[in-house]
Write a protein that holds these residues in place. Sequence first.
Motif, PDB file in Angstrom:
ATOM      1  N   TYR A  44      37.669  40.546  48.764  1.00 43.06           N
ATOM      2  CA  TYR A  44      37.396  39.561  47.727  1.00 43.06           C
ATOM      3  C   TYR A  44      37.393  40.210  46.339  1.00 43.06           C
ATOM      4  N   ARG A  45      37.656  39.378  45.334  1.00 44.23           N
ATOM      5  CA  ARG A  45      37.545  39.799  43.942  1.00 44.23           C
ATOM      6  C   ARG A  45      36.691  38.783  43.183  1.00 44.23           C
ATOM      7  N   VAL A  46      35.931  39.282  42.252  1.00 48.46           N
ATOM      8  CA  VAL A  46      35.244  38.406  41.315  1.00 48.46           C
ATOM      9  C   VAL A  46      36.274  37.992  40.272  1.00 48.46           C
ATOM     10  N   VAL A  47      36.617  36.716  40.236  1.00 48.72           N
ATOM     11  CA  VAL A  47      37.651  36.262  39.312  1.00 48.72           C
ATOM     12  C   VAL A  47      37.088  35.457  38.149  1.00 48.72           C
ATOM     13  N   ARG A  48      35.818  35.051  38.275  1.00 50.04           N
ATOM     14  CA  ARG A  48      35.247  34.283  37.175  1.00 50.04           C
ATOM     15  C   ARG A  48      33.728  34.239  37.274  1.00 50.04           C
ATOM     16  N   GLU A  49      33.083  34.359  36.140  1.00 48.68           N
ATOM     17  CA  GLU A  49      31.638  34.196  36.023  1.00 48.68           C
ATOM     18  C   GLU A  49      31.386  33.146  34.956  1.00 48.68           C
ATOM     19  N   ASP A  50      30.726  32.053  35.332  1.00 53.33           N
ATOM     20  CA  ASP A  50      30.541  30.927  34.428  1.00 53.33           C
ATOM     21  C   ASP A  50      29.094  30.455  34.524  1.00 53.33           C
ATOM     22  N   GLY A  51      28.267  30.878  33.579  1.00 49.41           N
ATOM     23  CA  GLY A  51      26.860  30.511  33.603  1.00 49.41           C
ATOM     24  C   GLY A  51      26.180  31.022  34.855  1.00 49.41           C
ATOM     25  N   PRO A  52      25.560  30.132  35.633  1.00 51.71           N
ATOM     26  CA  PRO A  52      24.844  30.580  36.831  1.00 51.71           C
ATOM     27  C   PRO A  52      25.732  30.747  38.056  1.00 51.71           C
ATOM     28  N   ARG A  53      27.052  30.642  37.901  1.00 53.19           N
ATOM     29  CA  ARG A  53      27.939  30.679  39.061  1.00 53.19           C
ATOM     30  C   ARG A  53      28.968  31.800  38.949  1.00 53.19           C
ATOM     31  N   THR A  54      29.303  32.385  40.111  1.00 48.29           N
ATOM     32  CA  THR A  54      30.325  33.418  40.206  1.00 48.29           C
ATOM     33  C   THR A  54      31.324  33.030  41.283  1.00 48.29           C
ATOM     34  N   LEU A  55      32.597  33.137  40.949  1.00 49.16           N
ATOM     35  CA  LEU A  55      33.666  32.785  41.889  1.00 49.16           C
ATOM     36  C   LEU A  55      34.306  34.036  42.458  1.00 49.16           C
ATOM     37  N   PHE A  56      34.338  34.113  43.800  1.00 50.39           N
ATOM     38  CA  PHE A  56      35.024  35.175  44.531  1.00 50.39           C
ATOM     39  C   PHE A  56      36.257  34.575  45.209  1.00 50.39           C
ATOM     40  N   THR A  57      37.356  35.298  45.211  1.00 49.08           N
ATOM     41  CA  THR A  57      38.540  34.817  45.928  1.00 49.08           C
ATOM     42  C   THR A  57      39.175  35.936  46.738  1.00 49.08           C
ATOM     43  N   PHE A  58      39.827  35.532  47.821  1.00 46.48           N
ATOM     44  CA  PHE A  58      40.637  36.437  48.626  1.00 46.48           C
ATOM     45  C   PHE A  58      42.059  35.912  48.580  1.00 46.48           C
ATOM     46  N   THR A  59      43.016  36.791  48.260  1.00 45.23           N
ATOM     47  CA  THR A  59      44.405  36.404  48.107  1.00 45.23           C
ATOM     48  C   THR A  59      45.275  37.065  49.171  1.00 45.23           C
ATOM     49  N   ALA A  60      46.189  36.299  49.756  1.00 52.08           N
ATOM     50  CA  ALA A  60      47.174  36.812  50.704  1.00 52.08           C
ATOM     51  C   ALA A  60      48.502  36.144  50.411  1.00 52.08           C
ATOM     52  N   ASP A  61      49.565  36.914  50.436  1.00 54.87           N
ATOM     53  CA  ASP A  61      50.901  36.391  50.148  1.00 54.87           C
ATOM     54  C   ASP A  61      50.965  35.708  48.787  1.00 54.87           C
ATOM     55  N   GLY A  62      50.195  36.242  47.831  1.00 53.77           N
ATOM     56  CA  GLY A  62      50.239  35.726  46.470  1.00 53.77           C
ATOM     57  C   GLY A  62      49.500  34.419  46.248  1.00 53.77           C
ATOM     58  N   ARG A  63      48.702  33.973  47.224  1.00 52.80           N
ATOM     59  CA  ARG A  63      47.975  32.714  47.098  1.00 52.80           C
ATOM     60  C   ARG A  63      46.524  32.901  47.532  1.00 52.80           C
ATOM     61  N   VAL A  64      45.637  32.144  46.905  1.00 53.93           N
ATOM     62  CA  VAL A  64      44.214  32.214  47.234  1.00 53.93           C
ATOM     63  C   VAL A  64      43.993  31.532  48.576  1.00 53.93           C
ATOM     64  N   ARG A  65      43.540  32.287  49.564  1.00 57.51           N
ATOM     65  CA  ARG A  65      43.359  31.760  50.912  1.00 57.51           C
ATOM     66  C   ARG A  65      41.886  31.518  51.259  1.00 57.51           C
ATOM     67  N   GLN A  66      40.973  32.138  50.515  1.00 56.51           N
ATOM     68  CA  GLN A  66      39.556  31.869  50.729  1.00 56.51           C
ATOM     69  C   GLN A  66      38.839  32.026  49.398  1.00 56.51           C
ATOM     70  N   ALA A  67      37.890  31.129  49.142  1.00 54.42           N
ATOM     71  CA  ALA A  67      37.124  31.148  47.899  1.00 54.42           C
ATOM     72  C   ALA A  67      35.655  30.914  48.213  1.00 54.42           C
ATOM     73  N   VAL A  68      34.789  31.621  47.504  1.00 50.38           N
ATOM     74  CA  VAL A  68      33.346  31.480  47.667  1.00 50.38           C
ATOM     75  C   VAL A  68      32.714  31.423  46.283  1.00 50.38           C
ATOM     76  N   ILE A  69      31.830  30.466  46.082  1.00 46.93           N
ATOM     77  CA  ILE A  69      31.125  30.340  44.807  1.00 46.93           C
ATOM     78  C   ILE A  69      29.643  30.571  45.054  1.00 46.93           C
ATOM     79  N   ALA A  70      29.098  31.590  44.387  1.00 46.52           N
ATOM     80  CA  ALA A  70      27.679  31.904  44.480  1.00 46.52           C
ATOM     81  C   ALA A  70      26.968  31.343  43.256  1.00 46.52           C
ATOM     82  N   ARG A  71      25.743  30.906  43.437  1.00 51.45           N
ATOM     83  CA  ARG A  71      24.975  30.290  42.349  1.00 51.45           C
ATOM     84  C   ARG A  71      23.622  30.954  42.203  1.00 51.45           C
ATOM     85  N   ASP A  72      23.210  31.119  40.971  1.00 53.09           N
ATOM     86  CA  ASP A  72      21.863  31.582  40.650  1.00 53.09           C
ATOM     87  C   ASP A  72      21.022  30.341  40.427  1.00 53.09           C
TER      88      ASP A  72
END
Length: 261
Positions: A94-122
């Motif tokens: 996974y990579r941290v691709v965005r941090e926006d206020g209380p939320r952080t977006l993680f994504t996993f990419t395969a074959d040039g496309r996002v195949r899994q995404a997780v959003i964590a919240r404070d």
Amino acid sequence: MRRHRLLSPALAAALLMLTCTACGQDRVTGTYEGPLAVEGRQGAAHKVVECDGSAEGGNGYPDEHDDGALSDDAEEALRTAFDERQLDGVRDGYRVVREDGPRTLFTFTADGRVRQAVIARDGEAFGEKGWYVESWARCDYAELPEEVAEAAGVQVWSDATGRVSTRRITSYAGAEHCAWEHMTFLKVGKAEYVREPDASLADFFAGPYASSVALAPDARDTGFRRGSDHLWLSADGAWAYVGSGERVERWPRVVERLGCI
């Protein structure tokens, strides 16, 4: 420090669990500019993934995470969610691709496309503040790297066009806690077949398993294959024939609901 609570039904959507080592990756930006929080059952993470088919996942927006374990930061929240079986799928990368206020977006990419995404919240739960996974989404295991499916115990089949969605066909070993790990379950659409079922379960099947039989004349070639094995189904759907030579295995269909506690 973690403060443990019971799992949230809104997030506990998965079968299998894998620990995640998403942390420490280089940070990248600009891959997703939409909202990180939306109402609804699916959640914002579903807007991030780029799947060929529909995505699996769940949403805890806006304040439904009133239980579960809280963590001290977003990356720990991701690990905790995997540890507590709140989501499944990719083990690492996974990579941290965005941090926006209380939320952080993680994504996993395969074959040039996002195949899994997780959003964590404070956020806050039971009057305590901490990080937790708010929403997540993943593509079908057939769209993830083969090693991810294998680690999750999911067996992906193929046809002439490539890997086939697990919604159409998949197989997997039986549950260890049932002492069924020697049994292989095969789901083809709504039908389910089993390899080497326990003799004590005979009443649940259309007939007995056979390790070597001649392919029935009325057997229909499904076009599905896994390794050297090909799959045929009998005309009445009672049997699955699996193999590659003149002799094949005959797997009976489940005719009574089968499960264990």
